[in-house]
Design an enzyme around this catalytic site. Structure first.
Site, PDB file in Angstrom:
ATOM      1  N   LYS A   1       2.998  43.056   6.637  1.00  0.00           N
ATOM      2  CA  LYS A   1       3.064  43.929   5.133  1.00  0.00           C
ATOM      3  C   LYS A   1       4.028  44.718   5.982  1.00  0.00           C
ATOM      4  CE  LYS A   1       1.371  48.091   3.748  1.00  0.00           C
ATOM      5  NZ  LYS A   1      -0.234  49.050   3.187  1.00  0.00           N
TER       6      LYS A   1
ATOM      7  N   LYS B   1       1.307  40.896   2.312  1.00  0.00           N
ATOM      8  CA  LYS B   1       1.271  41.134   1.152  1.00  0.00           C
ATOM      9  C   LYS B   1       2.689  42.325   1.434  1.00  0.00           C
ATOM     10  CE  LYS B   1      -0.006  46.002  -0.302  1.00  0.00           C
ATOM     11  NZ  LYS B   1      -0.683  47.010   0.259  1.00  0.00           N
TER      12      LYS B   1
HETATM   13  C1  PBG Z   1      -1.097  52.061   1.604  1.00  0.00           C
HETATM   14  C2  PBG Z   1      -1.128  51.290   1.142  1.00  0.00           C
HETATM   15  C3  PBG Z   1       0.468  51.120  -0.246  1.00  0.00           C
HETATM   16  C4  PBG Z   1      -0.390  49.744  -0.609  1.00  0.00           C
HETATM   17  C5  PBG Z   1      -1.449  49.018  -0.440  1.00  0.00           C
HETATM   18  N1  PBG Z   1      -1.904  50.034   0.373  1.00  0.00           N
HETATM   19  C6  PBG Z   1       0.895  51.635   0.126  1.00  0.00           C
HETATM   20  C7  PBG Z   1       2.164  51.942   1.194  1.00  0.00           C
HETATM   21  O1  PBG Z   1       1.292  51.056   2.343  1.00  0.00           O
HETATM   22  O2  PBG Z   1       2.986  52.563   1.567  1.00  0.00           O
HETATM   23  C8  PBG Z   1      -0.111  49.504  -1.614  1.00  0.00           C
HETATM   24  C9  PBG Z   1      -0.585  48.763  -3.108  1.00  0.00           C
HETATM   25  C10 PBG Z   1       0.327  48.205  -4.058  1.00  0.00           C
HETATM   26  O3  PBG Z   1       2.258  48.610  -4.482  1.00  0.00           O
HETATM   27  O4  PBG Z   1       0.046  48.152  -5.098  1.00  0.00           O
HETATM   28  N2  PBG Z   1      -2.120  52.169   2.637  1.00  0.00           N
END
Ligand code: PBG
Length: 333
Positions: free
Chosen positions: A205, A257
């Site tokens: 991520k 992601k």
């Molecule tokens: C954090 C989380 C995020 C997303 C999913 N889980 C945001 C981040 O890490 O700042 C983003 C999902 C999206 O942008 O669709 N728990």
């Protein structure tokens, strides 16, 4: 007789729809798609998220309704994110752990509504519930710097995952990028007898600007960024390490992601992973296509399907996408 001596003519296989379908190498199916959904505390009715047309903060009632719509379209899994009341946020994100917190209430009601017909996945992260918006608890390190503490945070993730399992989640999905989070969650679940609750690890991520609209969607309190725990967009190799560690720690599925800006990472992970590999088409990817379509600059349905096909072609087994219902319906024709 052709003018040139061209015996290899790849266009032969593109002549008709039937021929193209015959040789198509990538097929999307509604059951590949996972729909992320937001459930908010204290709403009378669902509320559209301005930067994500067609996506809502749901009440528990409208959440059930969208769950049925997804299931009827052939989508088999929803991923739930909770949005607490502002006054319920605190430094530890305790509203995410409490049995009566909005996410756990929603999980319980969704599991009661759908049983095992729809796979209910829970987001296992504190950022929606903390008043500072970080994915973990803050503290001071050996050098006196303010940091997001790793080990204190994973303790809370373990408790959160337990609460989510008790509420009925089939899958918990740690998304906070803390080291060791999968191992600690697996041990806590097993110790309590939740052997059958699966873990989808947000393994690779990235600290991405494409999460912008998500922060609106969950009313994020974050100022600053997550670069001390999410990956640097410049790096590919560490994704392989993250995936390897998560599998060793017990992840049942791994994830990359965002999706489209990281198709190279996805392709690499997909070649070597012995467990299913998901990709998350994030809020910014969804918002871009909608914004361009609203301007008449792109065709929404075609770009939606092309983006999902490219993610699948790169190697994703499952795709988390806000387009899940629309795409599933388009696949039915
Ligand atoms: C954090 C989380 C995020 C997303 C999913 N889980 C945001 C981040 O890490 O700042 C983003 C999902 C999206 O942008 O669709 N728990």
């Amino acid at each position: 007789m052709s003018f040139y001596d061209i015996s290899r003519r790849p266009r032969r296989l593109r002549r008709s729809l039937a021929m193209r379908e015959l040789v198509s190498q990538t097929r999307l199916h509604p059951s590949d798609l996972i729909l992320p959904l937001f459930v908010a505390d204290g709403l009378d009715d669902k509320r559209e998220i301005a930067s994500m047309p067609g996506q809502y903060q749901h009440t528990i009632e409208t959440l059930k309704a969208i769950g049925h719509e997804a299931l009827e379209a052939g989508v088999r899994c929803v991923d739930l994110f909770g949005v607490p009341l502002e006054e319920d946020k605190d430094a530890e994100g305790s509203a995410g752990l409490r049995e009566d917190g909005i996410l756990n209430r929603a999980l319980r009601e969704m599991r009661a509504e759908f049983g095992d017909d729809l796979v209910i996945m829970a987001d296992t992260c504190l950022d929606e519930f903390t008043d500072h918006g970080h994915c973990g608890v803050e503290g001071v390190d050996k050098y006196g710097n303010h940091v997001v503490l790793n080990d204190a945070t994973v303790d809370l993730y373990a408790k959160m995952a337990l609460a989510q399992a008790e509420a009925g989640a089939h899958i918990v999905s740690p998304s906070g990028m803390m080291d060791g989070q999968v191992a600690v969650i697996r041990a806590a679940l097993d110790e309590a007898g939740w052997y059958d609750v699966a873990i989808m690890a947000y393994s690779a991520k990235y600290a991405s600007a494409f999460y912008g609209p998500f922060r609106d969607a969950v009313g994020s309190s974050l100022t600053g960024d997550r670069r001390t725990y999410q990956q640097d967009p410049a790096n590919a190799r560490e994704s392989l390490l993250e995936v390897q560690l998560d599998i060793e720690e017990g992840a049942d599925m791994v994830m990359v992601k965002p999706a489209m800006p990281y198709l190279d990472v996805l392709a690499e992970v997909a070649t070597s992973s012995p467990v299913p590999v998901a990709a998350y088409q994030v809020s910014g990817e969804y918002a871009m296509l909608h914004a361009a379509a609203r301007n008449g600059w792109l065709e929404l349905e075609r770009t939606m399907m092309e983006s999902l096909t490219s993610i699948k072609r790169a190697g994703a087994d499952q795709i988390l996408t806000y387009f899940a219902i629309d795409a599933a319906k388009a696949l039915h024709g």
